[in-house]
Scaffold this motif. Structure first.
Motif, PDB file in Angstrom:
ATOM      1  N   ASN A  12     -41.934  17.545 -16.074  1.00  0.00           N
ATOM      2  CA  ASN A  12     -40.499  17.606 -15.768  1.00  0.00           C
ATOM      3  C   ASN A  12     -40.258  17.813 -14.266  1.00  0.00           C
ATOM      4  N   GLY A  13     -41.047  18.664 -13.651  1.00  0.00           N
ATOM      5  CA  GLY A  13     -40.920  18.899 -12.207  1.00  0.00           C
ATOM      6  C   GLY A  13     -41.227  17.651 -11.399  1.00  0.00           C
ATOM      7  N   PHE A  14     -42.251  16.898 -11.842  1.00  0.00           N
ATOM      8  CA  PHE A  14     -42.617  15.658 -11.163  1.00  0.00           C
ATOM      9  C   PHE A  14     -41.455  14.667 -11.200  1.00  0.00           C
ATOM     10  N   TRP A  15     -40.875  14.445 -12.369  1.00  0.00           N
ATOM     11  CA  TRP A  15     -39.784  13.475 -12.501  1.00  0.00           C
ATOM     12  C   TRP A  15     -38.513  13.954 -11.787  1.00  0.00           C
ATOM     13  N   THR A  16     -38.280  15.236 -11.759  1.00  0.00           N
ATOM     14  CA  THR A  16     -37.145  15.759 -11.011  1.00  0.00           C
ATOM     15  C   THR A  16     -37.343  15.507  -9.518  1.00  0.00           C
ATOM     16  N   GLY A  17     -38.552  15.745  -9.037  1.00  0.00           N
ATOM     17  CA  GLY A  17     -38.874  15.489  -7.622  1.00  0.00           C
ATOM     18  C   GLY A  17     -38.694  14.028  -7.265  1.00  0.00           C
ATOM     19  N   ILE A  18     -39.149  13.124  -8.134  1.00  0.00           N
ATOM     20  CA  ILE A  18     -38.974  11.689  -7.911  1.00  0.00           C
ATOM     21  C   ILE A  18     -37.479  11.363  -7.867  1.00  0.00           C
ATOM     22  N   GLY A  19     -36.707  11.994  -8.721  1.00  0.00           N
ATOM     23  CA  GLY A  19     -35.262  11.760  -8.754  1.00  0.00           C
ATOM     24  C   GLY A  19     -34.577  12.146  -7.447  1.00  0.00           C
ATOM     25  N   LEU A  24     -33.305  10.040  -1.116  1.00  0.00           N
ATOM     26  CA  LEU A  24     -33.638  10.421   0.256  1.00  0.00           C
ATOM     27  C   LEU A  24     -34.297   9.273   1.005  1.00  0.00           C
ATOM     28  N   ILE A  25     -35.210   8.572   0.362  1.00  0.00           N
ATOM     29  CA  ILE A  25     -35.858   7.423   0.999  1.00  0.00           C
ATOM     30  C   ILE A  25     -34.819   6.341   1.284  1.00  0.00           C
ATOM     31  N   GLY A  26     -33.918   6.106   0.336  1.00  0.00           N
ATOM     32  CA  GLY A  26     -32.860   5.117   0.556  1.00  0.00           C
ATOM     33  C   GLY A  26     -31.976   5.488   1.734  1.00  0.00           C
ATOM     34  N   ALA A  27     -31.599   6.748   1.832  1.00  0.00           N
ATOM     35  CA  ALA A  27     -30.767   7.201   2.946  1.00  0.00           C
ATOM     36  C   ALA A  27     -31.505   7.059   4.271  1.00  0.00           C
ATOM     37  N   TYR A  28     -32.798   7.341   4.288  1.00  0.00           N
ATOM     38  CA  TYR A  28     -33.604   7.204   5.502  1.00  0.00           C
ATOM     39  C   TYR A  28     -33.662   5.749   5.946  1.00  0.00           C
ATOM     40  N   ILE A  29     -33.902   4.847   5.010  1.00  0.00           N
ATOM     41  CA  ILE A  29     -33.993   3.419   5.342  1.00  0.00           C
ATOM     42  C   ILE A  29     -32.642   2.913   5.851  1.00  0.00           C
ATOM     43  N   LEU A  30     -31.559   3.271   5.178  1.00  0.00           N
ATOM     44  CA  LEU A  30     -30.230   2.853   5.604  1.00  0.00           C
ATOM     45  C   LEU A  30     -29.890   3.411   6.990  1.00  0.00           C
ATOM     46  N   GLY A  31     -30.181   4.681   7.219  1.00  0.00           N
ATOM     47  CA  GLY A  31     -29.914   5.303   8.518  1.00  0.00           C
ATOM     48  C   GLY A  31     -30.697   4.648   9.635  1.00  0.00           C
TER      49      GLY A  31
END
Length: 154
Positions: A12-19, A24-31
């Motif tokens: 559950n922690g793994f999937w929450t972290g991926i979520g 965050l990766i999308g925001a970094y790429i867009l920025g």
């Protein structure tokens, strides 16, 4: 509430972290894209208009130092005087700068003061530039230069 076993808790922690990680990766790429693409999105005429506006808003030459005198207060140098808005538009955000020079005309200390009051055309205002503070002693100097380094319409 259900008690989770260690394996299920880790899953559950793994999937929450991926979520959290995917947005965050999308925001970094867009920025990153926007930072590098912005200069190309503006055409040169927009940049010229912005530079012209900034040049026109600098009204430093319209502020005149009418008079000033030096006064020592403990270990502080106070420069007291009068400025005037010699222009035809109201001006504010006035910045004065004093340079203390030695006998070889080398800079030994510099201090400045910001005046936020908006001056109407032909209006005069008293000012004070304070050099040194607290335990910081104003160094010995031979002469000083006082000038207006900033003034604008806003």
């Amino acid at each position: 509430m259900e008690t989770l076993k260690p394996g299920k808790l880790i899953k559950n922690g793994f999937w929450t972290g991926i979520g959290f990680l995917i947005p965050l990766i999308g925001a970094y790429i867009l920025g990153t894209y926007l930072i590098y693409a912005m200069p190309f999105l503006w055409n040169s005429s927009n940049i010229d208009e912005i530079e012209n506006y900034l040049d026109e808003s600098d009204k430093t030459d319209q502020i005149r130092i009418v008079s000033f005198r030096e006064s020592m207060n403990a270990d502080q140098l106070l420069i007291l005087g009068v400025i005037e808005n010699a222009g035809d538009t109201p001006l504010g955000s006035i910045r004065l700068e004093a340079e203390l020079l030695d006998d070889k005309q080398q800079l030994v200390y510099e201090c400045s003061e910001y005046i936020s009051k908006k001056l109407k055309p032909q209006q005069k205002e008293n000012f004070q530039v304070r050099c040194g503070c607290g335990s910081q002693v104003t160094p010995p100097y031979e002469s000083l230069t006082l000038r207006v380094v900033g003034a604008s319409m806003y």
